[in-house]
Design a protein around this motif. Structure first.
Motif, PDB file in Angstrom:
ATOM      1  N   CYS A  50      11.986  67.504 -37.817  1.00 47.26           N
ATOM      2  CA  CYS A  50      12.973  67.321 -36.752  1.00 47.26           C
ATOM      3  C   CYS A  50      14.372  67.650 -37.299  1.00 47.26           C
ATOM      4  O   CYS A  50      14.747  67.146 -38.358  1.00 47.26           O
ATOM      5  CB  CYS A  50      12.917  65.871 -36.265  1.00 47.26           C
ATOM      6  N   CYS A 100       8.837  63.347 -35.904  1.00 42.65           N
ATOM      7  CA  CYS A 100      10.179  62.858 -35.590  1.00 42.65           C
ATOM      8  C   CYS A 100      10.199  61.325 -35.545  1.00 42.65           C
ATOM      9  O   CYS A 100       9.305  60.701 -34.998  1.00 42.65           O
ATOM     10  CB  CYS A 100      10.599  63.421 -34.235  1.00 42.65           C
ATOM     11  N   ALA A 101      11.265  60.784 -36.154  1.00 43.70           N
ATOM     12  CA  ALA A 101      11.414  59.332 -36.163  1.00 43.70           C
ATOM     13  C   ALA A 101      12.698  58.891 -35.423  1.00 43.70           C
ATOM     14  O   ALA A 101      13.156  57.774 -35.581  1.00 43.70           O
ATOM     15  CB  ALA A 101      11.450  58.820 -37.608  1.00 43.70           C
ATOM     16  N   CYS A 102      13.244  59.808 -34.632  1.00 39.85           N
ATOM     17  CA  CYS A 102      14.452  59.473 -33.854  1.00 39.85           C
ATOM     18  C   CYS A 102      14.123  58.355 -32.858  1.00 39.85           C
ATOM     19  O   CYS A 102      13.009  58.269 -32.367  1.00 39.85           O
ATOM     20  CB  CYS A 102      14.928  60.677 -33.050  1.00 39.85           C
ATOM     21  N   LYS A 161      17.155  66.651 -36.291  1.00 42.27           N
ATOM     22  CA  LYS A 161      18.079  65.507 -36.251  1.00 42.27           C
ATOM     23  C   LYS A 161      17.786  64.510 -37.364  1.00 42.27           C
ATOM     24  O   LYS A 161      18.656  64.148 -38.136  1.00 42.27           O
ATOM     25  CB  LYS A 161      18.000  64.804 -34.882  1.00 42.27           C
ATOM     26  N   CYS A 162      16.532  64.039 -37.436  1.00 37.62           N
ATOM     27  CA  CYS A 162      16.211  62.971 -38.395  1.00 37.62           C
ATOM     28  C   CYS A 162      15.579  63.511 -39.680  1.00 37.62           C
ATOM     29  O   CYS A 162      15.337  62.748 -40.620  1.00 37.62           O
ATOM     30  CB  CYS A 162      15.301  61.942 -37.745  1.00 37.62           C
TER      31      CYS A 162
END
Ligand SMILES: [Zn+2]
Length: 95
Positions: free
Chosen positions: A83, A91-93, A85-86
């Motif tokens: 991901c 993904c762990a968002c 972002k994270c």
């Protein structure tokens, strides 16, 4: 078949016509196909939905071809198996 091969196939099939239509016209077609996909998602016709997914990726490839953008490279640069972002996979968002 990989994304690049699909994009190359679309280039072979449609690049001349796509160039004549131009970025604006091709983007407009892509948006129409996204809207059609949205309509199919409301129903339960799996085959029709699958065809709309195909139209969306085809018009996205056409638009990328006109712009000289390598979709596979762009996708993997932004989403390199994690991901953006994270930085995790999966993904762990937080939602
Ligand atoms: Zn994430």
């Amino acid at each position: 078949m990989e994304i690049r091969e699909f994009q190359d196939m679309m280039k072979h099939l449609y690049l001349k016509r796509d160039r004549e239509r131009g970025v604006g016209g091709t983007f407009s077609w892509l948006m129409d196909e996204v809207a059609e996909l949205g309509e199919e998602l409301k129903g339960n016709d799996r085959e029709a939905t699958e065809k709309e997914f195909a139209d969306v990726i085809a018009w996205l490839a056409s638009l990328a071809n006109i712009m000289g953008i390598d979709l596979e490279k762009a996708a993997l640069n932004k989403y390199p198996h994690k991901c953006p972002k994270c930085q995790s996979s999966p993904c762990a968002c937080t939602f």
